[in-house]
Design an enzyme around this catalytic site. Structure first.
Site, PDB file in Angstrom:
ATOM      1  N   ASP A 172     -12.785  -6.538  -6.960  1.00  0.00           N
ATOM      2  CA  ASP A 172     -12.427  -6.455  -5.357  1.00  0.00           C
ATOM      3  C   ASP A 172     -13.064  -5.114  -4.746  1.00  0.00           C
ATOM      4  O   ASP A 172     -12.614  -4.186  -5.140  1.00  0.00           O
ATOM      5  CB  ASP A 172     -10.918  -6.291  -5.571  1.00  0.00           C
ATOM      6  CG  ASP A 172     -10.114  -6.488  -4.148  1.00  0.00           C
ATOM      7  OD1 ASP A 172     -11.084  -6.249  -3.113  1.00  0.00           O
ATOM      8  OD2 ASP A 172      -8.963  -6.474  -3.930  1.00  0.00           O
TER       9      ASP A 172
ATOM     10  N   GLU B 178     -15.371 -10.200  -4.794  1.00  0.00           N
ATOM     11  CA  GLU B 178     -14.369 -10.267  -3.413  1.00  0.00           C
ATOM     12  C   GLU B 178     -14.436  -9.474  -2.382  1.00  0.00           C
ATOM     13  O   GLU B 178     -14.403  -8.314  -2.818  1.00  0.00           O
ATOM     14  CB  GLU B 178     -12.850 -10.368  -4.211  1.00  0.00           C
ATOM     15  CG  GLU B 178     -11.837 -10.552  -3.016  1.00  0.00           C
ATOM     16  CD  GLU B 178     -10.461 -10.756  -3.892  1.00  0.00           C
ATOM     17  OE1 GLU B 178      -9.517 -10.122  -3.101  1.00  0.00           O
ATOM     18  OE2 GLU B 178     -10.354 -11.040  -4.947  1.00  0.00           O
TER      19      GLU B 178
ATOM     20  N   HIS C 146      -4.099 -14.368  -0.984  1.00  0.00           N
ATOM     21  CA  HIS C 146      -3.935 -12.879  -1.249  1.00  0.00           C
ATOM     22  C   HIS C 146      -2.669 -12.756  -1.791  1.00  0.00           C
ATOM     23  O   HIS C 146      -1.516 -12.886  -0.878  1.00  0.00           O
ATOM     24  CB  HIS C 146      -4.538 -12.133  -0.373  1.00  0.00           C
ATOM     25  CG  HIS C 146      -4.222 -10.682  -0.919  1.00  0.00           C
ATOM     26  ND1 HIS C 146      -3.446  -9.910   0.168  1.00  0.00           N
ATOM     27  CD2 HIS C 146      -4.789  -9.887  -1.610  1.00  0.00           C
ATOM     28  CE1 HIS C 146      -3.245  -8.871  -0.370  1.00  0.00           C
ATOM     29  NE2 HIS C 146      -4.098  -8.580  -1.382  1.00  0.00           N
TER      30      HIS C 146
ATOM     31  N   GLU D 116      -2.562 -15.521  -7.312  1.00  0.00           N
ATOM     32  CA  GLU D 116      -2.865 -14.130  -7.701  1.00  0.00           C
ATOM     33  C   GLU D 116      -1.507 -13.628  -7.936  1.00  0.00           C
ATOM     34  O   GLU D 116      -0.609 -13.602  -7.086  1.00  0.00           O
ATOM     35  CB  GLU D 116      -3.494 -13.421  -6.561  1.00  0.00           C
ATOM     36  CG  GLU D 116      -3.838 -11.963  -6.668  1.00  0.00           C
ATOM     37  CD  GLU D 116      -4.432 -11.362  -5.607  1.00  0.00           C
ATOM     38  OE1 GLU D 116      -5.230 -10.100  -6.076  1.00  0.00           O
ATOM     39  OE2 GLU D 116      -4.405 -11.618  -4.561  1.00  0.00           O
TER      40      GLU D 116
ATOM     41  N   HIS E  41       0.632  -1.221  -0.044  1.00  0.00           N
ATOM     42  CA  HIS E  41       0.006   0.067  -0.006  1.00  0.00           C
ATOM     43  C   HIS E  41       0.872   1.291  -0.170  1.00  0.00           C
ATOM     44  O   HIS E  41       0.442   2.343  -0.413  1.00  0.00           O
ATOM     45  CB  HIS E  41      -0.818  -0.019   1.286  1.00  0.00           C
ATOM     46  CG  HIS E  41      -1.771  -1.060   1.439  1.00  0.00           C
ATOM     47  ND1 HIS E  41      -1.469  -2.094   2.032  1.00  0.00           N
ATOM     48  CD2 HIS E  41      -2.878  -1.512   0.990  1.00  0.00           C
ATOM     49  CE1 HIS E  41      -2.472  -3.034   2.188  1.00  0.00           C
ATOM     50  NE2 HIS E  41      -3.303  -2.767   1.254  1.00  0.00           N
TER      51      HIS E  41
ATOM     52  N   ARG F 287      -6.754   6.432  -0.854  1.00  0.00           N
ATOM     53  CA  ARG F 287      -6.979   5.314   0.342  1.00  0.00           C
ATOM     54  C   ARG F 287      -5.620   6.056   1.255  1.00  0.00           C
ATOM     55  O   ARG F 287      -5.577   5.918   2.453  1.00  0.00           O
ATOM     56  CB  ARG F 287      -6.505   4.263  -0.030  1.00  0.00           C
ATOM     57  CG  ARG F 287      -7.720   3.438  -0.713  1.00  0.00           C
ATOM     58  CD  ARG F 287      -7.626   2.134  -0.733  1.00  0.00           C
ATOM     59  NE  ARG F 287      -6.693   1.452  -1.560  1.00  0.00           N
ATOM     60  CZ  ARG F 287      -6.360   0.073  -1.592  1.00  0.00           C
ATOM     61  NH1 ARG F 287      -7.342  -0.800  -1.101  1.00  0.00           N
ATOM     62  NH2 ARG F 287      -5.400  -0.210  -2.477  1.00  0.00           N
TER      63      ARG F 287
END
Length: 393
Positions: free
Chosen positions: A214, A241, A319, A339, A22, A48
């Site tokens: 997602d 998701e 994930h 993924e 992130h 975010r």
């Protein structure tokens, strides 16, 4: 041959791209207008980073054995996690045999129950656990997946998570997952925009390419049911998701029951431990669970989580988490694909998830990847990345 003991555990932090994916600059697709639990507040809707998704940063854990062998791992946690490692967990690690991973996990988990159980504390335990597996495999001069029972398939195949599934299709991935942009607080207009974006992408990729959405804990049952139904019926959306907050097991059970037949409900990225996943499984909350090995309790706990899912007939598709999940997925029959997070700012290139922190990190070619026999998880820390050790013990 005598088994070494652990001489020292060390916890470092680093800012920027790496373990905490992130922690990116504002121009990165991952920091775009994406629906979140904070989207109900207009001030925190556009990015975010505005509500602090990147505040923790990366934790790097090193464990050094008495014979000089060093294992390491990276996860999310930053300085708070480093404090937990150095001031609390170190007592259970140092002096233990490097083979006693199950014992160390149990002691770390039980000793932190009064302030842990999930979230940051289990992230931290996960980082230590992954470093211990890396250490043990390096000492044995084997890749981690050999220690987990060996490969059950020749190679991994991937779907890609990013803003451009159409590009992912060109790169050979089996599917593409996009972030949902608008949450319930943005009303009918937001819902229409979400569906328009999905419809536009379906037109670009054709009818046979997997498309997934997602929702990052941003929706409620009513909105998620409505969105999933329209998206499945009109655009063939493969799965929805993490539509709801992770503690809303009852909501997930209702969503799965209400979802159209053939459409999959998936979740688990922000769930932790065998007990959390047992709730998801016992209450029939989803069709696929998606634990993050760097957050759910590490390899040691993921073994137990996957066994529960296998007994329940539920697939496990972890994930992200790069090599840490690759070495696990390759060994499990109920993990048929993996993924890949497209970490390039504009997801038109395949770059390593943990770049620039890790060296030798493999990436899929044409959506597929073969693991080699490099000991441990097969990666090295980049010496050019500046690590700091904020605490010692």
């Amino acid at each position: 041959m005598s088994v070494p003991t652990i001489r020292e555990v060390r916890a470092y932090v680093v800012r920027g791209g790496g373990g905490d994916y992130h922690d990116q600059q504002g121009t990165h697709w991952i920091d775009d207008h994406i629906a979140t639990p904070m989207s109900k507040y207009p001030a925190y809707r556009q990015s975010r980073r505005t509500f602090g998704i990147n505040v923790l940063g990366t934790l790097v854990v090193e464990v050094e054995a008495s014979d000089g062998t060093v294992g390491f791992a990276v996860t999310t946690g930053g300085e708070p996690a480093a404090w937990i490692v150095e001031k609390h967990l170190a007592r259970f690690i140092e002096g233990a045999k490097i083979t006693d991973i199950e014992l160390m996990w149990d002691q770390m988990y039980r000793s932190t129950l009064y302030y842990g159980r999930k979230g940051l504390v289990v992230n931290t335990i996960s980082g230590v656990d992954l470093a211990l597996w890396d250490l043990l495999a390096k000492w044995r001069k084997e890749p981690v997946y050999h220690l987990l029972g060996g490969a059950v398939r020749d190679e991994l195949q991937f779907y890609a998570t990013g803003a451009r599934p159409d590009l992912a299709k060109e790169m050979g991935f089996i599917g593409g997952k996009m972030a949902l942009h608008h949450g319930p607080a943005e009303g009918e207009e937001g819902l229409r925009k979400n569906l328009d974006i999905l419809n536009d992408m379906r037109n670009k990729v054709g009818k046979d390419f997997w498309l997934m959405q997602d929702c990052w804990m941003a929706l409620d049952v009513e909105y998620a049911t409505r969105f999933s139904t329209i998206a499945w019926n009109e655009m063939g959306l493969k799965w929805t998701e993490e539509a709801l907050p992770p503690d809303d097991y009852w909501g997930y059970a209702a969503l799965k029951k209400n979802a159209p037949k053939g459409h999959l409900i998936t979740t688990g990225e922000h769930e932790a431990t065998r007990w959390g996943f047992k709730m998801l499984l016992d209450m029939e909350c989803c069709d696929i669970i998606q634990p993050d090995v760097g957050w759910c309790g590490g390899i040691t706990e993921l073994i137990k989580i996957t066994a529960l899912a296998d007994a329940a007939g539920v697939l496990v598709v972890p994930h992200g988490s790069s090599v840490y999940s690759y070495h696990f997925v390759i060994t499990r029959h109920n993990s048929p694909f993996a993924e890949f997070l497209m970490m390039h700012p504009v997801p038109d290139q395949v770059v390593p998830m943990f770049t620039p922190l890790l060296l030798d990190e493999p990436v899929p070619v044409n959506g597929r990847l073969k693991l080699d026999d490099t000991p441990g998880f097969g990666v090295r820390l980049n010496p050019e990345c500046k690590l700091s050790r904020p605490y010692t013990h």
